[in-house]
Scaffold this active site. Structure first.
Site, PDB file in Angstrom:
ATOM      1  N   ASN A 238       2.275  -8.799  -4.989  1.00  0.00           N
ATOM      2  CA  ASN A 238       2.123 -10.259  -5.142  1.00  0.00           C
ATOM      3  C   ASN A 238       1.862 -10.839  -3.751  1.00  0.00           C
ATOM      4  OD1 ASN A 238       4.624  -9.875  -4.069  1.00  0.00           O
ATOM      5  ND2 ASN A 238       5.611 -11.521  -5.214  1.00  0.00           N
ATOM      6  N   CYS A 239       0.730 -10.461  -3.209  1.00  0.00           N
ATOM      7  CA  CYS A 239       0.478 -10.759  -1.810  1.00  0.00           C
ATOM      8  C   CYS A 239      -0.398 -11.989  -1.675  1.00  0.00           C
ATOM      9  CB  CYS A 239      -0.207  -9.559  -1.180  1.00  0.00           C
ATOM     10  SG  CYS A 239      -0.728  -9.861   0.491  1.00  0.00           S
ATOM     11  N   GLY A 240      -0.005 -12.891  -0.803  1.00  0.00           N
ATOM     12  CA  GLY A 240      -0.774 -14.114  -0.589  1.00  0.00           C
ATOM     13  C   GLY A 240      -1.966 -13.929   0.331  1.00  0.00           C
TER      14      GLY A 240
ATOM     15  N   ASN B 293      -3.231  -7.308  -7.716  1.00  0.00           N
ATOM     16  CA  ASN B 293      -2.514  -8.422  -7.099  1.00  0.00           C
ATOM     17  C   ASN B 293      -2.297  -9.488  -8.155  1.00  0.00           C
ATOM     18  OD1 ASN B 293      -1.360 -10.231  -5.358  1.00  0.00           O
ATOM     19  ND2 ASN B 293      -3.019 -10.173  -3.856  1.00  0.00           N
TER      20      ASN B 293
END
Lengths: 340, 172
Positions: free
Chosen positions: A72-74, A91
């Site tokens: 869950n990478c921004g 993601n």
């Protein structure tokens, strides 16, 4: 137990994919790297494929055992780390090929903005079938441990991964804040992207053009020819009529470049007071009667129009502009009364 | 030699003027646009496309809403050009008219909401900048541009619809 292949597509704001996940006897783990909680997407992938779910924040597994990584990478690190290691990456955030490792994030290995409904079995072709399968799984979920035997192992793994993970309030707030912050961050990135890719280049080109025009004396010519036109209602109606001519409007349309340049040139005349300020509103419509005329077939096909509709729709819009172009100027003229 | 120097200086001079214009735009326009774009993009991401689509569909039944609120929502939440894709929720016969209404509103929306068509800001911004230099406030222009944009979108939608019906009937 047998593993099943699944297909993962991107979400509405996502990038990349679709990925086909094909677990094997050795490559059979879903690595979930989503912080304190296991992502429901990872859970679902594990259930559907029959893979073992591994919480990347608690343990590690050798890279060659990972069938797919869920992050869950921004847009800074994790979204690039796994693609770089040639691990299929999912993601759950709507992040494209960005960050320091952007070069490794390609469509064949990365997919983003994924939610549970983006998952389907590869052997199911239509969406409704995929949906009913998903519902079935949910039903199985509700049934708890009494679900079909074939899913027992996957379920046990899920349960194990979830152990000691009662979502307390602090965690939930943390996840919620992280989610919102990620979206804001992605929004900032989109904005800067837009400025660099579209706004700045246009400014560069137009300011150069304006500089040349004003320094070379061409500006005076324009001021003497165009300004009088734009200072009267009939003059502006005439301009809009010309811009709306069916054989001219598609040529004048592309990227609104001409309307933008003309707008900027007129702006300079407004600044000098050569055109009275109250004509700004009708002028905006006079120079824009051709808006979108270059784009009709593309725009219609974006709206999934049939070929027949496009064939007759293009002339319908073009003819309409001959009437609505001048009409728009007149409406704007009346609305501009009392503005300045 | 003097002549050459003069020509060279004159040539450079053209770009000095351009450079000043460019600096002015970058410092006056970009900071505000960046923050506004970020804010609106965040809202769009938080709301989500599906919710917008579900809401927008409610506005497709009557011409008055189909060619005003519907394209407005499409522009505000999906922006140009993806907002055209909402045309798929309409009957086939309304699609050309929706296209025209959407296009008609694609620039008027930028006065208040530049994110909706950030690649084509200067139709409005070009003229607005000039007015600002002449000392006028832009609020009134932006609001009126928006309102007239909606009215023109409605007119374009209705008139294009009639013309399309006429053309297709003649075709049969």
């Amino acid at each position: 137990m047998a593993y099943r292949n699944i297909k993962i597509t991107k979400g509405s704001a996502g990038f990349g994919g679709p990925l086909i996940i094909e677990p094997t006897e050795t490559r059979n783990k879903v690595l979930c790297v989503t912080g304190q909680t296991i992502s429901p997407v990872a859970k679902k992938i594990a259930e559907m494929t029959g893979c073992e779910l591994v919480d990347g924040f608690k343990t590690t597994v050798p890279d060659d055992q990972v069938a797919v990584a869920v992050v869950n990478c921004g847009g800074t690190a994790r979204c690039g780390v796994y693609p770089r290691k040639h691990i299929m990456t999912v993601n759950v955030e709507p992040v494209g090929a960005v960050g320091p490792l952007a070069q490794y994030i390609t469509e064949d290995i990365y997919v983003s903005d994924v939610s549970e409904k983006n998952l389907s079995y590869t052997d199911e072709t239509n969406a409704s079938a995929a949906k009913s399968a998903a519902e079935e799984l949910e039903a199985a979920d509700a049934a708890g441990d009494n679900g079909p035997k074939t899913k027992d192992q996957a379920k046990a793994d899920v349960a194990a991964a979830q152990e000691g993970q009662k979502q307390n309030l602090v965690t939930r707030i943390g996840v919620g804040v992280g989610h919102v912050v990620n979206k804001f961050f992605a929004a900032g990135r989109d904005s800067i992207d837009m400025v660099i890719r579209n706004i700045l280049p246009f400014m560069a080109f137009t300011s150069t053009l304006l500089g040349i025009i004003s320094a070379s004396g061409l500006g005076n010519v324009i001021a003497n020819t165009i300004s009088p036109f734009c200072s009267t209602l009939p003059g502006m109606i005439f301009i809009s009529f010309i811009c709306g001519l069916p054989f001219l409007s598609p040529i004048l349309g592309p990227g609104a470049v001409i309307a933008q340049v003309v707008g900027t040139l007129l702006g300079a005349e407004f600044a000098k007071g050569n055109i009275p300020a109250q004509y700004a509103l009708p002028a905006l419509f006079a120079i824009d009667a051709q808006v979108g005329c270059d784009f009709i077939p593309v725009g219609l096909s974006l709206g999934e129009a049939e070929p027949d509709t496009i064939e007759m729709g293009v002339p319908a819009v073009l003819y309409s502009r001959v009437i609505t172009g001048p009409l728009a100027v007149v409406i704007a003229y009346f609305f501009s009364i009392g503005m300045y | 030699m003097d002549i050459i120097t003069n020509i060279a200086q004159g040539f450079i001079g053209w770009f000095t003027t351009g450079g000043e214009t460019f600096t002015g735009w970058v410092t006056n326009i970009i900071p505000q646009i960046v923050c506004l774009l970020t804010f609106m993009n965040s809202i769009i991401k938080l709301v989500g496309e599906e919710k917008v689509e579900r809401t927008a569909q409610k506005f497709t039944k009557y011409a008055l809403l189909r060619y005003t609120i519907f394209p407005m929502l499409a522009l505000l939440f999906l922006a140009n050009p993806m907002g055209y894709s909402l045309g798929r929720f309409l009957d086939e016969k309304y699609k050309p008219a929706y296209f025209d209404a959407f296009a008609a509103f694609a620039h008027p929306v930028t006065g208040l909401f530049p994110h909706a068509n950030a690649g084509e800001l200067f139709v409005y911004m070009g003229i607005a900048q000039g007015l600002q230099q002449a000392g006028y406030e832009l609020g009134g222009l932006a609001v009126r541009y928006f309102i007239v944009g909606l009215i023109v979108a409605l007119f374009r939608g209705v008139i294009t619809e009639k013309i399309y019906f006429h053309l297709t009937k003649a075709d049969d």
